[in-house]
Design a protein around this motif. Structure first.
Motif, short mmCIF file in Angstrom:
data_model
loop_
_atom_site.label_atom_id
_atom_site.label_comp_id
_atom_site.label_asym_id
_atom_site.label_seq_id
_atom_site.Cartn_x
_atom_site.Cartn_y
_atom_site.Cartn_z
N GLN A 562 40.64 46.35 30.03
CA GLN A 562 40.57 45.82 31.06
C GLN A 562 41.73 44.95 31.61
O GLN A 562 42.22 44.85 32.75
CB GLN A 562 39.29 44.79 31.11
CG GLN A 562 39.05 44.22 32.67
CD GLN A 562 38.70 45.22 33.75
OE1 GLN A 562 37.56 45.79 33.82
NE2 GLN A 562 39.57 45.53 34.79
N GLN A 563 42.08 44.19 30.60
CA GLN A 563 43.45 43.37 30.85
C GLN A 563 44.64 44.38 31.40
O GLN A 563 45.49 43.90 32.16
CB GLN A 563 43.95 42.37 29.46
CG GLN A 563 42.96 41.65 29.17
CD GLN A 563 43.33 40.73 27.97
OE1 GLN A 563 44.22 40.92 27.33
NE2 GLN A 563 42.42 40.35 27.20
N THR A 566 44.32 45.82 34.86
CA THR A 566 44.73 44.99 35.81
C THR A 566 46.27 44.80 35.97
O THR A 566 46.88 44.97 37.09
CB THR A 566 44.02 43.51 35.64
OG1 THR A 566 42.55 43.64 35.30
CG2 THR A 566 44.30 42.55 36.61
N ARG A 570 48.74 46.14 38.86
CA ARG A 570 49.72 45.19 39.92
C ARG A 570 51.10 45.49 39.58
O ARG A 570 52.02 45.56 40.58
CB ARG A 570 49.49 43.81 39.25
CG ARG A 570 50.57 42.79 39.74
CD ARG A 570 49.99 41.41 39.49
NE ARG A 570 49.78 41.28 37.93
CZ ARG A 570 50.56 40.82 36.96
NH1 ARG A 570 52.10 40.83 37.60
NH2 ARG A 570 50.27 40.71 35.74
#
Length: 696
Positions: A562-563, A566, A570
């Motif tokens: 998940q990190q 993200t 970006r």
């Protein structure tokens, strides 16, 4: 007759029928058209048919005499013949009027390689006003190298002959030389000879001769690499007799080229020679340009002349132009449309001798110049260039082998650029060919410890892993890591990728704990040296998460994925291939945690994006489709799961091959999905019967 059972059965049925007609056996020289026609004629004769054999001698007057004689043997009345002789009727009409009325005959018109000369005038026989017509009550069987439908007309039944299968080729060789080796060895030699019956016959007679230097299938096959001209390329027979030349492998194709040149296709021979100087693999049609022909031969060439030459070569079956099946994907169609292919024996034979006035060195120089130019245009075209890049790949190693030391780096970069392009296209086999070639050349020119050689060894290891050869990949990565630590030091930015690559290879081998420890070390080093958001650091974090997941530490893996997702969205953007991979990895981690609906939704989104960004046949897209199918199965949506697994298996078999590890995984997954669907149906049936039974 090995490998021709279907065609022979069709000819037997047509010869035995009442409707007669015109059948044209067509194909390039050496395919056994005459042999097949003779076999069919022999069968017809055994069944009581009146069989006649006419050898075309490029003389319409002689053909008229032969067919008139046949009509007389079949009962043509002298009065009708007198009508023709006195000018009251055309002889050709008189003969065919009788052949149309009398059943039970078979006429073989052999080796009609100049059909325009059949008459009348310069008309093609497909006008059906000359000596070849479809309205006979018997069977007119023509053998020819001209396979054009326009030549023979709409009522002719064309039977194009293809090379024999590998198994049939092996059987021909075993029949000729039963003591020369095993069935498998015979099949291997048959494959090398391209299933061409003339070449198989030549090889079989050679092997059966007790005085021959090579007496086994394997020895003969190996000798072809260095002595092709001696074994299958005999000099032109004395007297240049076409009937003898067509029985010599080296010259049977020359007869067709001579005819094409006579017919005005002056670019046909040099075009075929240029194709023969390339690798024995499909050539992009777009590569064959008038400028290439002009630079190679010195002859002025126009696009129309080149188009006509290629069409003529195709008409005489010296080249083929594969097309995609109607139900193929757009990606597959892009890969199969726009190719020119030579039969392997045509390739080897034509490359033996340069056409008159053509210099081999000049041709190679022109090919190298235009290959380099085409590579630049292809690799700068993005995804649109992927199909052409895949076709160019087999032709580039020779370019590197011919390059001078001063141009080595430039030429090496050409191969590297295509290797990167076919990697993006997911074409591991083509990439492996180029990576191995570059590494071998750099090791020779620069040495094994040169930084470029180390990069190329790492690239090769990645490709080997993509092919499912995990131990070989691990060994290459281990060697590269040891060399980089020795030459660059353990904290050099170029050493980190080697450590990460080795860890990934260990994970693929099932050595999960070693992989996790190595990934943890690499992640810590990259965070310290490169920073937490560097793309290489993200890669290390993703690799560690995969290793943790393999160890069963699913929550830790999901948190890391998940990190990474993200940050990737970006930093790299939502459509970057690494972002798509991160989304796929997170979905797999959620599925491992039992969060099946979330996993399925994320896999569906990823698959949609992969199909849009990478294409439906990219290996990453296959992986995404496979994962969605598994997620749907976990939700009990078995039929949808089966359909997706079947589609994935079909795609992987076609693109990766039937024995690739990913293909085997798909086959296993489909079997599991089918079993799950069957179990579900068995569980539901009793419930349905109970609900539909009347109350008691």
């Amino acid at each position: 007759m090995h490998g021709r059972d279907s065609e022979l059965a069709d000819l037997h049925r047509l010869a035995a029928g009442r409707n007669g007609g015109l059948v044209v056996l067509c194909g390039t020289g050496g395919l056994g058209k005459t042999t097949l026609a003779a076999q069919a004629a022999q069968q017809a004769e055994k069944k009581g048919r009146a069989v006649f054999w006419v050898r075309w001698q490029d003389d319409a007057t002689r053909l008229a005499h032969d067919l008139t004689r046949i009509a007389q043997e079949l009962g043509l009345a002298e009065s009708r013949l007198h009508d023709a002789q006195s000018g009251r009727a055309a002889l050709v009409d008189v003969v065919w009027e009788h052949l149309a009325a009398v059943p039970g005959w078979v006429i073989v018109l052999d080796n009609v390689d100049t059909p325009r000369n059949l008459g009348p005038g310069s008309e093609l026989p497909g006008s059906y006003r000359g000596w070849v017509r479809p309205e006979g009550a018997g069977l007119l069987l023509v053998t020819t190298r001209d396979s054009a439908r326009d030549t023979w007309g709409p009522r002719a039944r064309l039977v194009p002959l293809e090379p024999l299968s590998v198994d049939a080729s092996g059987a021909v060789l075993r029949d000729a030389a039963p003591a020369a080796g095993t069935t498998e060895e015979a099949a291997a030699l048959g494959g090398r000879l391209g299933g061409l019956p003339l070449a198989l016959d030549t090889a079989g007679r050679y092997l059966a001769n007790p005085t021959s230097r090579y007496r086994t299938f394997t020895a003969y096959q190996h000798a072809l690499d260095t002595e092709f001209g001696d074994l299958l390329g005999a000099e032109h027979p004395q007297g240049a007799d076409p009937e003898i030349a067509r029985r010599v492998v080296r010259h049977t194709f020359d007869l067709s080229l001579t005819q094409l040149h006579t017919d005005g296709y002056t670019l046909a021979r040099p075009t075929l020679f240029l194709l023969a100087l390339l690798a024995p693999a499909p050539v992009p049609r777009a590569f064959l340009t008038p400028a290439l022909l002009t630079d190679a031969t010195g002859q002025s060439a126009t696009a129309a002349e080149l188009d006509a030459a290629l069409a003529a070569l195709h008409q005489y079956s010296l080249i083929s132009t594969p097309t995609a099946p109607p139900n193929g994907t757009s990606e597959l169609q892009a890969l199969t449309v726009g190719q020119v292919v030579l039969h392997p024996l045509v390739h080897d034979v034509i490359g033996l001798t340069a056409p008159p006035g053509t210099d081999r060195t000049t041709c190679h120089t022109a090919l190298d110049t235009h290959l380099t130019r085409t590579v630049h245009d292809t690799t700068s075209a993005g995804r649109a260039g992927w199909p052409t890049a895949r076709l160019l790949a087999p032709h580039l190693p020779a370019l590197l082998h011919r390059t001078s030391p001063t141009d080595f780096t430039t030429t090496r970069n050409v191969l590297d650029s295509v290797a990167d392009t076919v990697r993006d296209a997911g074409a591991a086999a083509e990439e492996h060919l180029l990576r191995q070639c570059v590494l071998d050349a750099e090791t020779h020119h620069l040495g094994p410890d040169h930084p470029d050689s180390l990069i190329s060894r790492s690239n090769l290891a990645h490709t080997v892993r993509a092919l499912g050869r995990h131990q070989e990949a691990a060994d290459l990565h281990q060697q590269t890591l040891a060399d980089r630590e020795r030459i660059l030091g353990p904290d050099h930015p170029n050493t980190f990728p080697s450590r990460s690559n080795l860890a990934r290879a260990l994970l693929a081998l099932g050595r999960h704990q070693e992989s996790a420890e190595l990934h943890q070390r690499t992640l810590a080093d990259r965070e310290r040296v490169l920073g937490p958001d560097h793309p290489d650091t993200l890669t290390s974090r993703s690799n560690l998460a995969l290793a943790l997941q393999a160890l069963g530490r699913h929550q830790e893996a999901a948190d890391l994925h998940q990190q990474i997702l993200t940050v990737s969205e970006r930093v790299l953007g939502p459509d970057h291939p690494d972002t798509l991979t991160s989304r796929n990895n997170l979905a797999s981690a959620l599925q491992a945690l039992g969060r099946h609906q979330e996993a399925a939704d994320l896999h569906q989104r990823t698959l949609t994006d992969c199909e849009r960004v990478l294409g439906p046949d990219h290996p990453h897209t296959f992986t995404s489709r496979n994962n969605l199918a598994s997620a749907l199965g976990s939700l009990g949506r078995y039929q949808e799961s089966v359909v997706l697994h079947q589609r994935t298996l079909t795609g992987r078999e076609r693109v990766l091959g039937p024995d690739h590890p990913d293909t085997l995984t798909s086959r296993n997954n489909l079997a599991s999905a089918l079993n799950a669907a069957a179990r579900s149906q068995r569980w539901r049936r009793p419930w349905r019967r109970t609900r539909s039974s009347p109350a008691r």
